[in-house]
Design a protein around this motif. Structure first.
Motif, mmCIF file in Angstrom:
data_model
loop_
_atom_site.group_PDB
_atom_site.id
_atom_site.type_symbol
_atom_site.label_atom_id
_atom_site.label_comp_id
_atom_site.label_asym_id
_atom_site.label_seq_id
_atom_site.Cartn_x
_atom_site.Cartn_y
_atom_site.Cartn_z
ATOM 1 N N GLY A 16 -0.529 5.071 -3.473
ATOM 2 C CA GLY A 16 -0.273 3.740 -4.055
ATOM 3 C C GLY A 16 -0.817 3.657 -5.472
ATOM 4 N N GLY A 29 0.763 1.278 -8.238
ATOM 5 C CA GLY A 29 0.706 -0.176 -8.079
ATOM 6 C C GLY A 29 -0.419 -0.789 -8.896
ATOM 7 N N LYS A 61 -3.509 -2.285 -7.939
ATOM 8 C CA LYS A 61 -4.876 -1.815 -7.695
ATOM 9 C C LYS A 61 -4.997 -0.309 -7.938
ATOM 10 N N GLY A 62 -3.944 0.422 -7.583
ATOM 11 C CA GLY A 62 -3.960 1.875 -7.761
ATOM 12 C C GLY A 62 -4.102 2.263 -9.233
ATOM 13 N N ASN A 92 7.428 4.999 -5.679
ATOM 14 C CA ASN A 92 8.149 4.494 -6.864
ATOM 15 C C ASN A 92 7.151 3.850 -7.826
ATOM 16 N N PRO A 112 6.583 0.277 -8.837
ATOM 17 C CA PRO A 112 7.158 -0.885 -8.160
ATOM 18 C C PRO A 112 7.578 -2.060 -9.037
ATOM 19 N N GLY A 153 6.763 10.304 -3.404
ATOM 20 C CA GLY A 153 7.085 10.602 -2.012
ATOM 21 C C GLY A 153 6.816 9.383 -1.155
ATOM 22 N N ARG A 163 5.525 7.472 4.601
ATOM 23 C CA ARG A 163 5.889 7.693 6.013
ATOM 24 C C ARG A 163 6.335 9.127 6.271
ATOM 25 N N ALA A 194 1.219 0.739 0.237
ATOM 26 C CA ALA A 194 1.615 -0.247 1.249
ATOM 27 C C ALA A 194 2.729 -1.117 0.712
ATOM 28 N N ILE A 251 3.454 -7.180 -0.396
ATOM 29 C CA ILE A 251 3.880 -8.526 -0.801
ATOM 30 C C ILE A 251 4.243 -9.353 0.437
ATOM 31 N N THR A 268 6.029 0.960 6.727
ATOM 32 C CA THR A 268 5.241 1.436 5.575
ATOM 33 C C THR A 268 3.740 1.285 5.859
ATOM 34 N N SER A 296 -6.816 -5.056 4.435
ATOM 35 C CA SER A 296 -6.738 -6.382 3.805
ATOM 36 C C SER A 296 -7.611 -7.356 4.581
ATOM 37 N N ALA A 334 -10.325 -6.605 1.801
ATOM 38 C CA ALA A 334 -10.515 -7.566 0.709
ATOM 39 C C ALA A 334 -9.211 -8.322 0.540
ATOM 40 N N ARG A 390 3.167 -13.730 -6.772
ATOM 41 C CA ARG A 390 1.712 -13.852 -6.860
ATOM 42 C C ARG A 390 1.423 -14.854 -7.970
HETATM 43 N N1 LIG Z 1 -3.217 -7.364 -4.358
HETATM 44 C C1 LIG Z 1 -3.848 -8.020 -3.391
HETATM 45 O O1 LIG Z 1 -4.155 -9.217 -3.514
HETATM 46 C C2 LIG Z 1 -4.240 -7.318 -2.118
HETATM 47 C C3 LIG Z 1 -5.019 -8.026 -1.196
HETATM 48 C C4 LIG Z 1 -5.410 -7.391 -0.023
HETATM 49 C C5 LIG Z 1 -5.035 -6.100 0.226
HETATM 50 N N2 LIG Z 1 -4.260 -5.431 -0.669
HETATM 51 C C6 LIG Z 1 -3.893 -4.061 -0.329
HETATM 52 O O2 LIG Z 1 -4.295 -3.186 -1.369
HETATM 53 C C7 LIG Z 1 -3.341 -2.133 -1.499
HETATM 54 C C8 LIG Z 1 -2.778 -2.086 -2.908
HETATM 55 O O3 LIG Z 1 -2.214 -3.365 -3.220
HETATM 56 P P1 LIG Z 1 -1.513 -3.660 -4.622
HETATM 57 O O4 LIG Z 1 -1.699 -5.091 -4.890
HETATM 58 O O5 LIG Z 1 -1.947 -2.675 -5.616
HETATM 59 O O6 LIG Z 1 0.013 -3.397 -4.244
HETATM 60 P P2 LIG Z 1 1.262 -2.991 -5.171
HETATM 61 O O7 LIG Z 1 2.471 -3.562 -4.539
HETATM 62 O O8 LIG Z 1 0.993 -3.294 -6.597
HETATM 63 O O9 LIG Z 1 1.306 -1.390 -5.031
HETATM 64 C C9 LIG Z 1 1.718 -0.774 -3.842
HETATM 65 C C10 LIG Z 1 1.723 0.729 -4.054
HETATM 66 O O10 LIG Z 1 2.158 1.349 -2.830
HETATM 67 C C11 LIG Z 1 3.263 2.203 -3.117
HETATM 68 N N3 LIG Z 1 4.171 2.201 -1.972
HETATM 69 C C12 LIG Z 1 4.800 1.136 -1.404
HETATM 70 N N4 LIG Z 1 5.576 1.556 -0.386
HETATM 71 C C13 LIG Z 1 5.441 2.911 -0.308
HETATM 72 C C14 LIG Z 1 5.986 3.927 0.508
HETATM 73 N N5 LIG Z 1 6.848 3.636 1.504
HETATM 74 N N6 LIG Z 1 5.616 5.203 0.292
HETATM 75 C C15 LIG Z 1 4.742 5.535 -0.703
HETATM 76 N N7 LIG Z 1 4.205 4.613 -1.514
HETATM 77 C C16 LIG Z 1 4.535 3.317 -1.327
HETATM 78 C C17 LIG Z 1 3.923 1.613 -4.374
HETATM 79 O O11 LIG Z 1 4.701 2.585 -5.038
HETATM 80 C C18 LIG Z 1 2.673 1.211 -5.141
HETATM 81 O O12 LIG Z 1 2.126 2.361 -5.769
HETATM 82 C C19 LIG Z 1 -2.284 -2.390 -0.425
HETATM 83 O O13 LIG Z 1 -2.651 -1.711 0.754
HETATM 84 C C20 LIG Z 1 -2.392 -3.881 -0.203
HETATM 85 O O14 LIG Z 1 -1.893 -4.275 1.036
HETATM 86 C C21 LIG Z 1 -3.853 -6.021 -1.837
#
Ligand SMILES: NC(=O)c1ccc[n+]([C@@H]2O[C@H](COP(=O)([O-])OP(=O)(O)OC[C@H]3O[C@@H](n4cnc5c(N)ncnc54)[C@H](O)[C@@H]3O)[C@@H](O)[C@H]2O)c1
Length: 366
Positions: free
Chosen positions: A16, A19, A21-22, A42, A44, A64, A67, A89, A92, A106, A132, A189, A202
């Motif tokens: 991830g 994304g 946080k990543g 991807n 996203p 990749g 899953r 993950a 959203i 996922t 989460s 979190a 968001r």
């Molecule tokens: N942002 C928040 O408020 C929040 C709150 C609680 C938990 N989280 C958790 O933290 C993590 C990161 O959240 P984020 O906000 O950065 O999300 P984001 O949507 O910005 O990023 C998601 C990342 O997961 C990757 N991804 C999605 N589906 C995929 C798949 N099938 N195969 C491979 N990669 C895949 C995307 O390419 C992306 O890199 C997630 O597990 C999310 O559930 C986020």
């Protein structure tokens, strides 16, 4: 020597990584001297923090699906990471209503793929699995949820996170806890905000997009209250948990909550107004309240973070004003400055955060 230098020259796999946080985590790990690898399906969003910071030039990335367990296993075997942070993950809530099946596979099967890859690891590896706050069964009480409270979730996104947790628990008890080379923790979190997010539905993203285009932002549920936290708060928690686990300072196989100071519990309206003011707008010109609620979200859910304080010496760092200011400054630089280096600005914000944490004598910051 933040995080006691444990990440320096280590191979760290972040799922991830493209994304919100990543991208922040990748930047921070790069600053800590880690050799960062990424796995995501991807990029996203457009714009995207991953692209704006040109993170593809600073880490090794593989596209990749999480899953695809054979592919993931192959990548893990090739990289031989010292640390894994699993963030990939479908994150959203509104998307989970449109595509529940994809969300479940996922978040649950994807986590099982990561656990399968971990089972095949033959070297020492410390694994931080991100779920989460929504993994808890939200019984709408006023108290903060503790790590030993029930997991659950009435909506699809929440249940996918609860189910991911149950999957982790069963893999842990059935296979991983007897593997002497694996250390594993689960981190929870929620309501994470910060510059660099462009995910849909968001509130901060909706505000900034509207403000930057001179539009009025429409806010639904203005009185909904959330414990907002800057993205660097949970990330410092994930990194501290990884460090302490690596150093055998905490029990293997346990979960940790990471949440903000009480003063960051604000309504959507308060946060929106403060962002508008920091953007230099008059509130009446910037915000319109609407009654329509397109999808149901869980009501206030707070975390109790006493365990992180007791065992990881971790508490959150920023006050509300600092949090809002950092967000407005990050997006301000992106939308208002013609010559900008978003990587440098992100590094500056992480440095500022580390200085603030060390002023508060937080162990991880030294
Ligand atoms: N942002 C928040 O408020 C929040 C709150 C609680 C938990 N989280 C958790 O933290 C993590 C990161 O959240 P984020 O906000 O950065 O999300 P984001 O949507 O910005 O990023 C998601 C990342 O997961 C990757 N991804 C999605 N589906 C995929 C798949 N099938 N195969 C491979 N990669 C895949 C995307 O390419 C992306 O890199 C997630 O597990 C999310 O559930 C986020």
């Amino acid at each position: 020597m933040a995080f006691n230098n444990v990440y320096k020259n280590k191979r760290v796999l972040v799922t991830g990584n493209t994304g919100f946080k990543g991208s922040w985590l990748t930047t921070w790990l790069t600053m800590l001297g880690a050799d960062v690898y990424g796995y995501s399906n991807n990029i996203p969003t457009t714009p995207s923090m991953y692209k704006e910071l040109q993170l593809s030039t600073k880490q090794n990335h593989v596209f990749g699906d999480i899953r695809d367990k054979e592919n993931l296993n192959k990548i893990v075997q090739n990289i031989k990471p010292d640390f894994i942070f699993h963030l990939a993950a479908q994150a959203i809530v509104s998307t989970s209503y449109n595509d529940p099946f994809d969300t479940i596979t996922t978040n649950v099967v994807g986590t099982a793929s990561v656990l399968e890859a971990i089972r095949n690891i033959t070297w020492s590896c410390t694994c931080v699995l991100i779920t989460s706050d929504k993994a808890y069964d939200n019984v709408e009480w006023i108290w903060g949820y503790r790590e030993n409270d029930n997991l659950g979730g009435k909506d699809i996104y929440s249940s996918s996170k609860g189910a991911a947790e149950l999957t982790i628990k069963s893999y842990w008890h059935s296979f991983i806890k007897t593997m002497p080379n694996i250390k594993l923790t689960v981190t929870r979190a929620g309501n994470v905000i910060g510059g660099g997010d462009w995910a849909k539905d968001r509130i901060v993203v909706d505000c900034i997009k509207a403000f930057s285009e001179g539009d009025i932002v429409e806010i639904r549920s203005p009185q909904a209250t959330r414990p907002w936290q800057h993205v660097l708060e949970p990330l410092s928690g994930y990194l501290a948990a990884g460090q302490y686990l690596y150093e055998d300072k905490v029990t293997n196989g346990e979960a940790f909550n990471f949440g903000p100071k009480a003063e960051l519990t604000k309504t959507v309206l308060e946060l929106t107004k403060d962002l508008a003011v920091h953007w230099g707008l008059k509130i009446d010109d910037a915000i319109k309240i609407t009654d329509s609620i397109p999808f149901e979200e869980a009501k206030l859910l707070k975390l109790n973070c006493d365990k992180a304080l007791a065992y990881l010496d971790w508490h959150s760092t920023l006050n509300y004003e600092q949090c809002v200011k950092m967000i407005a400054e990050w997006y301000g630089a992106f939308y208002k400055e013609s010559e900008k280096d978003m990587f440098a600005i992100t590094v500056e914000q992480i440095d500022y955060y580390m200085v603030e944490a060390s002023k508060q004598k937080l162990n991880w910051a030294y």
